[in-house]
Structures are given as structure tokens and as C-alpha cells.
Design a protein around this motif. Sequence first.
Motif, mmCIF file in Angstrom:
data_model
loop_
_atom_site.group_PDB
_atom_site.id
_atom_site.type_symbol
_atom_site.label_atom_id
_atom_site.label_comp_id
_atom_site.label_asym_id
_atom_site.label_seq_id
_atom_site.Cartn_x
_atom_site.Cartn_y
_atom_site.Cartn_z
ATOM 1 N N ASP A 99 -12.355 2.980 1.573
ATOM 2 C CA ASP A 99 -11.909 3.283 0.215
ATOM 3 C C ASP A 99 -10.387 3.188 0.111
ATOM 4 O O ASP A 99 -9.849 2.620 -0.848
ATOM 5 N N VAL A 100 -9.676 3.736 1.094
ATOM 6 C CA VAL A 100 -8.214 3.671 1.083
ATOM 7 C C VAL A 100 -7.744 2.225 1.228
ATOM 8 O O VAL A 100 -6.735 1.816 0.648
ATOM 9 N N ALA A 101 -8.492 1.428 1.987
ATOM 10 C CA ALA A 101 -8.110 0.036 2.243
ATOM 11 C C ALA A 101 -8.408 -0.887 1.070
ATOM 12 O O ALA A 101 -7.888 -2.014 1.024
ATOM 13 N N PHE A 102 -9.223 -0.448 0.116
ATOM 14 C CA PHE A 102 -9.738 -1.339 -0.926
ATOM 15 C C PHE A 102 -8.624 -2.037 -1.702
ATOM 16 O O PHE A 102 -8.646 -3.244 -1.916
ATOM 17 N N GLY A 103 -7.629 -1.280 -2.150
ATOM 18 C CA GLY A 103 -6.543 -1.880 -2.927
ATOM 19 C C GLY A 103 -5.751 -2.888 -2.121
ATOM 20 O O GLY A 103 -5.388 -3.963 -2.625
ATOM 21 N N CYS A 104 -5.468 -2.548 -0.861
ATOM 22 C CA CYS A 104 -4.728 -3.473 0.007
ATOM 23 C C CYS A 104 -5.493 -4.781 0.199
ATOM 24 O O CYS A 104 -4.897 -5.869 0.201
ATOM 25 N N GLU A 105 -6.802 -4.677 0.362
ATOM 26 C CA GLU A 105 -7.620 -5.881 0.545
ATOM 27 C C GLU A 105 -7.538 -6.773 -0.688
ATOM 28 O O GLU A 105 -7.463 -8.005 -0.576
ATOM 29 N N ASN A 106 -7.542 -6.163 -1.865
ATOM 30 C CA ASN A 106 -7.458 -6.947 -3.103
ATOM 31 C C ASN A 106 -6.098 -7.605 -3.276
ATOM 32 O O ASN A 106 -5.977 -8.611 -3.988
ATOM 33 N N LEU A 107 -5.077 -7.071 -2.613
ATOM 34 C CA LEU A 107 -3.745 -7.671 -2.682
ATOM 35 C C LEU A 107 -3.547 -8.736 -1.605
ATOM 36 O O LEU A 107 -2.485 -9.356 -1.537
#
Length: 479
Positions: A99-107
Motif C-alpha cells: 500500500d505504501v509502495a503504490f504511489g511510487c510504483e505509479n510514478l
Amino acid sequence: MATLSAQEWGWQYAARSTPALSNISCEIAQGERVLLLGASGVGKSTLLRAFAGVLGEDEGTEQGSVLLNGLPPLNSRGRIGLVLQDPETQVILERVGDDVAFGCENLGIPREEIWQRVEAACDLVGLNVPLNHSTSALSGGQKQRLALAGVLAMQPEIIALDEPTANLDPAGALALKNALTKVVDATGATIVMVEHRVELWWDFATRIIVLGRNGVMWDGPPAQLPQEKASEFEKTGIWLPHVTKPVPRRGTAGETLLITQQLEVGYPGSTDPLPVADLDVHAGEVLAIMGPNGAGKTALALTLGGLIPAQSGKVVATAQLRGTARSDEPIQWRSRELLSRIGSVFQAPEHQFIAATVREELSAGPRALKLPETQILTLVDSLMQRLHLSDLADAHPFTLSGGQQRRLSVGTALAAQPAVLILDEPTFGQDAATWSQMVELLSELRDEGHAIVTITHDEALVSALADRVVRVGGEHVLD
């Protein structure tokens, strides 16, 4: 250097007849720490969402403009991170680390860097659980930390936060402030925040912007706020640093209504039940339950309210509360028996809404009890007036602000006139005026003989109203 600006900006939601706010003009430069203040329902959360570029065209009508470096925020992906008022709405994936990694993955951040950021962000916010821990098993306060960690991991230039400490214990709130201070000092990030715990953030903020429905009412450093303006704002419900005074009571505690016996609490399926020291709930008394996030306070409240079973031991209703109910254990009662005896207000108010308008929501309980329609009409009108919801009678509950939803959820429990009222964070999202009115309402209910149990991190509420305090630790409930 990122610069946010609003020029004569306004927004009207599609389902509402009047604008949420209008004529907002301001400019926020890189590195500023801005505290947005305003009365409950004035549109603070709406402005934050506009800054973050997440207001959809189908949600309403926009006037003026909100820009980031001259462009719509929607075109500046990854430069603004938003922590919403309700952390439940930001939980996306099953495991904490994912969940914490989700935004980074989208970037598109490289995988090895993502997990370094995830661990660092979790450490910063004090989310001390394994990365493979289930997000559904987190407490409300832990989910708030999870949402913030997900934003911090993306390392945005601007961080917008909507009441980030609302569900945090005092130690957690201070830890969050320290974490944000470290982030700002290290990165120069801009902070734009809506908060009601203004005492905590007053020395953190470099600027306060006071919002009214028709524009900015004041803008400047906190230390420069004129006393006459401060007095004016407090009268309209705007939170400013203040001292809480106890509310005098006009009676004494009455008979015992609920008792616990060798109780252990936890959510269904829990493998780590929490033992609870035997306690009792009295008519005409306010019992406050406090403690750190994740200690089991909400599970205890739901168990006392007859909504989830005890892991072991039991909750027992005395004869005065039980009446004609078929069992002395609330967990065995039918819904109608529970409705008229124990009312519960959940931590997330939207979890208990079932109707399409505020009026119908308040009418649902009395109607289930088969009260006469004329009595229901009088009761609901009275509740809407007391809770400052009369102008929203025909609004859908999900279009209300967080503070308005909280007042409505309290009203739905009160509508059935239960002898015991259990409230999880009842003052969440309230401005100074509605906070005082909530305290006054609960005080009146206590004096009328209702038993009130409140789960809270609001030390001002406890100072003003609590007759007894039970503190919940990480493993035990202590007197």
C-alpha cells in the motif's frame, strides 16, 4: 520552486443548491507551512482537494482557477501528495508495504528505491508493523499513519493534509509533527494542512489562512493575528489555541447499566485478544476510554455495544437496562432491542448511514421502533436544530463535510433515545462552536440520566466532561 495559487476560486457540488465556497484568492510559495482554518463545513477539505487536482468535473461546477506553477494541478502528477480526512478511503492494497509502495510504483520509481522509501516512510510516521501486515487489521490511527507514509514515500514537493492527527493519540500526534518537521527541514516541501488541534501546530505553521464561504477572511503569520480578529473568529467556530474549562454537572451517577466479567476483546478471528479489567457503566455518567492507537479501544467499544462478540468473558446488562430483552448479554439481543437500549456511533460515520437524506437518516431508528409519525417529525426536527443540520435536511449524508457527518452519526444514535450511548471519537472534525455544542449536548444527556461511553484522543473533551477515565495500554486495560 512550486507555487500554488487560487484566483477567485469557488466550487459548487452537483447535489447542492449553494456553493461550498467562493471567491478564494491566495498564493502559497515553496517551503511555506500553511494552516487552513475555518468553521465546520466552510469548504477547507474541498480547497485541499482542488489543490491536489482530485475534484472531478462530474462532481460539481468550478469558478475561477487553481494552478500549480501556472498549470492545473491535474497536469502536475507526483508533485502534490494528499492525505484525506478519512484514512479508510486511501487504503488500496492488502499488505502495508504494498500500500505504501503504490504511489511510487505509479510514478515509475525503480523497484530497489521504492522499498528503501517505503521503509523510511513507515519509520518516519511510526507505523511499527511488518510490511506484510494486513491493512484491514490496522486501527483507525494506524491507517492514518499508513496514508501519510504512502504520500511521504512519493517525496512530493507539496503535501496537503486533511486533519492528519484526528485519530491519533497525543504521543502519535506529536510524533507526526516531528516527522513532518524532519521532512520539511530535509526537503523544503510545502505543507498545506487542515487541522483542529491548532495548539499542536501553531508554532509549526509559518502562515494561517482563515477561510469563509465568500473568500479569505485573514491571511498572515500566526503570531500576527490581531486579538480582535481572534475573538471574532472564535465566535464563528474557528479553532484557535484556547483553554478548556470543565462543564459543571447537575446530578450524580445512578444505577449500573452494564458490567464486564473477565472480558477479553478483539475483532472476530483475532488471535491476540486483549484482557479488560472488570469495569461498569453507570447511568448519568461519562466514562472516557483513552489509550494509544491499536490498543483495542474500538474493539472494546463494539463489544460493550453488543455489536461484536467477546473473545472470552462477557458483557452483562443489569435488569434496569435489560428490561424485557430475552438475554442479559447485549450480543444476544435483536437489533430492535439493541436500538432502544444501547446506541453506538462508529469511528467512521459513513459506515452507519443507510438513507438518502439527512432527515430520513435521523428518522430510520424511530421508524424501526414504530414510533408515531408526528413524534418522529418533532424528534427529527429537534435533533437537526441541536446538531446544526436543519439547512441540510434534504442533503445526502455522503455529501456532508466530515464534521457534519460526525454530528449526523451522533444524531442517528440519539434518535432512538437509548439509555447507553457509546461514541467513538465524537468530536472528530468539529469546529470550536460545534465542539462546544457537542459537549453541551452530551452534558445534557448525562444530566438526564443517560450513560455515555466515549472512545477519544481529545484531551479537551475529557477535561471538560469525563467523570471517569479508563486508560487502555498496549496489552491491558487499567483503571
